[in-house]
Scaffold this active site. Structure first.
Site, PDB file in Angstrom:
ATOM      1  N   LYS A   1      45.305  34.148 -88.074  1.00 53.45           N
ATOM      2  CA  LYS A   1      44.832  33.364 -86.951  1.00 53.45           C
ATOM      3  C   LYS A   1      43.327  33.591 -86.833  1.00 53.45           C
ATOM      4  CE  LYS A   1      46.451  31.722 -82.375  1.00 53.45           C
ATOM      5  NZ  LYS A   1      47.674  32.058 -81.330  1.00 53.45           N
TER       6      LYS A   1
ATOM      7  N   SER B   1      49.900  27.786 -79.852  1.00 52.69           N
ATOM      8  CA  SER B   1      48.500  27.572 -80.452  1.00 52.69           C
ATOM      9  C   SER B   1      48.202  28.271 -81.991  1.00 52.69           C
ATOM     10  CB  SER B   1      47.577  28.450 -79.323  1.00 52.69           C
ATOM     11  OG  SER B   1      47.918  29.880 -79.605  1.00 52.69           O
TER      12      SER B   1
ATOM     13  N   SER C   1      53.170  30.727 -78.695  1.00 62.41           N
ATOM     14  CA  SER C   1      52.354  30.225 -79.533  1.00 62.41           C
ATOM     15  C   SER C   1      52.742  30.749 -81.103  1.00 62.41           C
ATOM     16  CB  SER C   1      50.924  30.769 -79.257  1.00 62.41           C
ATOM     17  OG  SER C   1      50.541  30.038 -78.334  1.00 62.41           O
TER      18      SER C   1
HETATM   19  N1  GLN Z   1      51.059  27.094 -74.687  1.00 64.21           N
HETATM   20  C1  GLN Z   1      51.307  28.224 -73.820  1.00 64.21           C
HETATM   21  C2  GLN Z   1      49.766  28.122 -73.280  1.00 64.21           C
HETATM   22  O1  GLN Z   1      49.213  27.366 -73.194  1.00 64.21           O
HETATM   23  C3  GLN Z   1      51.320  29.564 -74.720  1.00 64.21           C
HETATM   24  C4  GLN Z   1      50.101  29.573 -75.426  1.00 64.21           C
HETATM   25  C5  GLN Z   1      50.334  31.171 -76.342  1.00 64.21           C
HETATM   26  O2  GLN Z   1      51.239  31.594 -76.485  1.00 64.21           O
HETATM   27  N2  GLN Z   1      49.082  31.550 -76.799  1.00 64.21           N
HETATM   28  O3  GLN Z   1      49.302  29.192 -72.564  1.00 64.21           O
END
Ligand code: GLN
Length: 537
Positions: A88, A163, A187
């Site tokens: 990532k 994400s 995410s």
């Molecule tokens: N979707 C969640 C957020 O927007 C989790 C994101 C993540 O795990 N980085 O914060």
């Protein structure tokens, strides 16, 4: 095997050791697939062809030397030696970019390796490139990337989740057998679910966060994506363990058995006998698609038929997870993102010649709307008059959420089974106008981060032609047993017809007339109702 991209990492490891394939050959086919199909997927932000081939040649040398050294020398090599991986784009690799999906980090070149990257290099893994993501890991669809959205290979008009959407997509699309993501509220697990791959968020402290662009430091964890539980075990093993550079990394030993999950399906399935699985009633949330709930219940029933004992439990504070997460995560992000000031990293607007004005301009231009929303929420929640009412209160509720899980472990359960995401992959744009609808994507995953627990999402069939994920949640440090349960489920479903299916629209990514997700987004924006003209937003 005619197509090397269809191999699992553990199969690659066996062929490499036997001298039946070279890492250069494996790397070449994966690079070629990635380069050919990335226009239609936009899953990679950068592909490191030269570096990857050089790393592969070095791995081939190491393997050849070990072969000459005999069985002990071969056994001393990590199974990931010579195996391609993707990272990532918030994991630093010395000399490479780490945009975190943001314009504000454009042009930044990391002067050091993150611990995760250093450990993968030490294992001999071949880093193919960096994957697309929601800006600073904030989002559930990868649509918040400053570099355009990523498409889901099961349906190119839909999101891969987020994400870590790029990392999930490259594994689902056979560009890499493995990838690294981060999970602050879901995410890794949610995109794994939406793309039909395995994704694990380890216990908080299992994997060093050194060299990872921070979002919310008390929630962030790094973890693997893979196409099966065995492969997830290999990558988790390579990156786990105490690191002096991250004070929150734990001295907990890394089980070597992560490298030896059973290959035989029946042996794997026998692990379920007598295991006590908890099914939390609150996780079948309002708004959950019936097809998702059905697949999850079927998966749990299959495990019960294989000898597990399943009981319904209650995790009464689940409902507060979303509200408390959206205090704590923005509060921590507002503090972490203060470092992007136009002086130390990336983008810098110096046009006014005045420090504060330049600071405001740089941040105004560098951060996208979701990141700004979070910074504002977090700064507000931490401000003097509101700290007790919001942040402190949320931390107290966080303790109650953790206590719900503790009670399940105290009652003797081995794991909790739940849906990963309330829905299958949704269409581009479906949740962009309504941040709360987007936030709800993580209702079933974020309590796990609040409690610091390990959780893994594994494919459990399809609903409406799209993948559904089963989430298995465990007590702290139980990753090995979570992956054994995941492997057991793979064992009992090894001959299920859905297992043989490949992402339905992957073939379209080879067609040069297929629109890219960036073109789709432009069209969507052109069709969107103009605010104030009677449109919904
Ligand atoms: N979707 C969640 C957020 O927007 C989790 C994101 C993540 O795990 N980085 O914060």
């Amino acid at each position: 095997m005619s197509d090397l991209t269809r191999l699992k990492a553990h199969e690659m490891a066996a062929l490499l050791r036997a001298g039946d394939v070279s890492s250069v050959a494996l790397t070449e086919v994966h690079l070629a697939a990635a380069e050919r199909q990335n226009r239609a997927l936009n899953a990679w932000l950068v592909i490191y062809r030269e570096n990857a081939l050089a790393a592969a040649a070095a791995a081939d040398k190491r393997i050849a030397e070990a072969r000459r050294g005999g069985p002990a020398a071969l056994a001393a090599l990590h199974p990931l030696c010579g195996v391609p991986v993707a990272l990532k784009d918030l994991v630093t690799v010395k000399g490479g970019q780490a945009t975190a999906g943001s314009k504000i980090l454009e042009g930044y070149i990391a002067p050091f390796d993150s611990t995760v990257a250093a450990r993968m290099k030490a294992a001999g893994a071949v880093i193919l490139g960096k994957t697309n993501m929601d800006e600073f890991a904030m989002g559930s669809s990868t649509e918040h990337s400053a570099y355009g959205p990523t498409a889901n290979p099961w349906d190119l008009t839909r999101v891969p989740g987020g994400s870590s959407g790029g990392s999930a997509t490259v594994v689902a699309a056979y560009h890499s057998p493995l990838s690294i993501g981060t999970d602050t509220g879901g995410s890794i697990r949610q995109p794994a679910s939406l793309c039909g791959v395995v994704g694990m968020k380890p216990t908080y402290g299992r994997v060093s966060r050194y060299g990872i662009v921070a979002f919310a430091s008390s929630l962030d964890q790094i973890g693997p994506f893979a196409r099966d539980a065995r492969d997830a075990g290999l990558l988790l093993h390579a990156v786990s363990g105490r690191d002096e550079r991250d004070a929150t990394s734990a001295p907990e030993p890394v089980p070597a058995e992560l490298l030896r999950l059973p290959s035989n399906d029946d042996e794997a399935a026998s692990y379920l006998k007598g295991k006590r699985l908890a099914l939390p009633k609150e996780y079948f949330v309002e708004g959950m698609e019936p097809g998702v709930a059905e697949r999850v219940r079927e998966a749990v029933a299959a495990m019960e038929a294989a000898g597990a004992i399943v009981e319904e439990v209650s995790l009464p504070h689940t409902d507060y997870g979303l509200a408390t997460y959206y205090i704590i995560a923005p509060a921590e992000c507002s503090s972490n993102l203060a470092r992007f000031d136009g002086v130390k990293y990336g983008l810098s607007d110096r046009s006014s010649g005045e420090f504060i004005a330049d600071y405001i301009r740089t941040r105004g231009a560098g951060f996208g709307p979701e990141v700004k929303r979070r910074i504002m929420l977090g700064t507000y929640a931490l401000s003097a008059g509101y700290y007790d009412a919001y942040y402190l209160k949320a931390q107290k509720v966080r303790t109650l959420i953790k206590a719900d899980f503790d009670a399940v472990w105290a009652a003797g359960f081995d794991a909790i089974c739940a849906p990963t995401s309330p829905t299958v992959a949704f269409e581009f744009g479906a949740k962009m106008a309504d941040p709360v609808a987007m936030y709800l994507s993580d209702a079933c995953t974020l309590p796990v981060n609040m409690a610091g627990l390990p959780g893994v999402s594994i494919p459990a069939g399809l609903s409406e032609g799209l993948p559904v994920g089963l989430q298995i949640i465990g007590a702290p440090w139980s990753e090995l047993s979570m992956l054994r349960l995941a492997r057991a489920y793979e064992g009992i479903t090894a001959r299920a017809p859905w297992r043989a299916l490949e992402p339905a629209e992957l073939y379209l990514t080879d067609d040069p007339t297929t629109p890219s997700p960036i073109e789709r987004k432009e069209r969507l924006n052109a069709d969107a109702p103009v605010a104030g003209s009677g449109g919904q937003s």
